[in-house]
Design a protein around this motif. Structure first.
Motif, PDB file in Angstrom:
ATOM      1  N   ASN A 219       0.825  -1.094  -0.152  1.00  0.00           N
ATOM      2  CA  ASN A 219      -0.156   0.206  -0.156  1.00  0.00           C
ATOM      3  C   ASN A 219       0.967   1.279  -0.052  1.00  0.00           C
ATOM      4  OD1 ASN A 219      -2.547  -1.792   0.197  1.00  0.00           O
ATOM      5  ND2 ASN A 219      -1.911  -1.686   2.595  1.00  0.00           N
TER       6      ASN A 219
ATOM      7  N   SER B 222      -7.942   0.351 -12.438  1.00  0.00           N
ATOM      8  CA  SER B 222      -7.628   0.318 -10.932  1.00  0.00           C
ATOM      9  C   SER B 222      -8.974  -0.008 -10.249  1.00  0.00           C
ATOM     10  CB  SER B 222      -7.179   1.506 -10.294  1.00  0.00           C
ATOM     11  OG  SER B 222      -6.993   1.693  -9.072  1.00  0.00           O
TER      12      SER B 222
ATOM     13  N   SER C  72      -7.669   2.306  -5.838  1.00  0.00           N
ATOM     14  CA  SER C  72      -6.675   3.594  -5.650  1.00  0.00           C
ATOM     15  C   SER C  72      -7.621   4.906  -5.734  1.00  0.00           C
ATOM     16  CB  SER C  72      -5.618   3.594  -6.666  1.00  0.00           C
ATOM     17  OG  SER C  72      -6.054   3.721  -8.000  1.00  0.00           O
TER      18      SER C  72
ATOM     19  N   TYR D 247      -6.884   9.098  -6.891  1.00  0.00           N
ATOM     20  CA  TYR D 247      -5.797  10.146  -7.352  1.00  0.00           C
ATOM     21  C   TYR D 247      -6.312  11.326  -6.952  1.00  0.00           C
ATOM     22  CZ  TYR D 247      -3.343   6.803 -10.494  1.00  0.00           C
ATOM     23  OH  TYR D 247      -2.450   5.837 -10.956  1.00  0.00           O
TER      24      TYR D 247
ATOM     25  N   LYS E 132      -1.222   9.906  -5.337  1.00  0.00           N
ATOM     26  CA  LYS E 132      -1.897   8.923  -5.632  1.00  0.00           C
ATOM     27  C   LYS E 132      -1.906   7.849  -4.312  1.00  0.00           C
ATOM     28  CE  LYS E 132      -1.569   4.107  -8.135  1.00  0.00           C
ATOM     29  NZ  LYS E 132      -0.885   3.515  -8.979  1.00  0.00           N
TER      30      LYS E 132
ATOM     31  N   ASP F 225      -2.962   4.042  -2.721  1.00  0.00           N
ATOM     32  CA  ASP F 225      -3.193   2.815  -3.168  1.00  0.00           C
ATOM     33  C   ASP F 225      -3.643   1.984  -2.022  1.00  0.00           C
ATOM     34  OD1 ASP F 225      -2.639   2.598  -5.922  1.00  0.00           O
ATOM     35  OD2 ASP F 225      -0.573   2.264  -5.635  1.00  0.00           O
TER      36      ASP F 225
END
Length: 232
Positions: free
Chosen positions: A119, A169, A172, A174, A187, A189
């Motif tokens: 992560n 994705s 995630s 952004y 970003k 994750d």
């Protein structure tokens, strides 16, 4: 005659007192009602000062300082490796490997969560020659998946967008922001799509740090503080 004179004098004094009292009351009403008191809990105190757009030609060291480091991140995250000098193509749309028009310089870093690289968080700052150049690159960054875009709970800079699970994705977020002639991309994750507050906190903290650097101050804003403030 003396009694009449005394009576008239007393009446005049009474009228003067009433007039003074009325004037004082009117003045007090105006100061607390029609005209806001700068020392009261009015708009001037509860409104945060507007943050200035990035307009200076910031040096590489200033941009790198603005990228958050250890102790300035979301809880549980730490710097993965070291901060890097960003090459032009990383300030461009992912489908283009050339530096975007007007690109000047940038810096970036990646962060791991509790020592794991499963992560990760990533931050990029890109500086351009003009706000128009920055806007063009910002638009290319955030893409055109409008169904996945949402506005942050509070605007970040001149333009800002959160994109939930872009492309293929599924875990995630952004965050994109433009302030003057600088762009920021964040970003996050790892199962964050249901709660984009971390991405927004990183985006906000990074912009504030960039603005502090522009003011020739040591950047002190942290993502943890921004997230805590937003949750109140």
């Amino acid at each position: 005659m003396s009694r009449i004179r005394v009576a008239v004098t007393a009446a005049l004094l009474g009228m003067a007192a009433l007039t003074a009292c009325s004037s004082s009351s009117s003045s007090s009403s105006n100061s607390s009602g029609d005209k806001p008191d700068s020392t009261s809990d009015g708009e001037k105190q509860i409104s945060a000062p507007a943050l200035k757009p990035i307009t200076k030609d910031l040096a590489q060291a200033q941009i790198s300082q603005a990228v958050p480091g250890d102790g300035e991140l979301l809880p549980g995250y730490s710097l993965h490796g070291t901060k890097s000098v960003t090459e032009g193509q990383y300030c461009q749309d992912s489908d283009d490997d050339s530096a975007p028009k007007g690109w000047v310089r940038g810096a970036d870093a990646s962060y791991e969560y509790n020592g794991s690289t499963l992560n990760m968080v990533y931050v990029h700052i890109c500086l351009f020659e003009t706000a128009k150049d920055a806007h063009r690159a910002y638009a290319a960054w955030k893409g055109d998946e409008k169904s996945k875009q949402q506005a942050p709970t509070k605007p970040v800079g001149d333009e800002s967008t959160l994109v939930i699970n872009p492309g293929i994705s599924d875990d995630s977020v952004y965050g994109y922001s433009r302030s003057g002639k600088a762009n920021i991309r964040v970003k996050v994750d790892g199962g964050t799509a249901g709660d984009p507050s971390g991405a927004q906190a990183m985006l906000t903290a990074t912009l504030k740090r960039l603005q502090q650097a522009q003011a020739d101050k040591q950047p002190t804003a942290t993502a943890a503080d921004e997230q805590a403030t937003a949750s109140k």
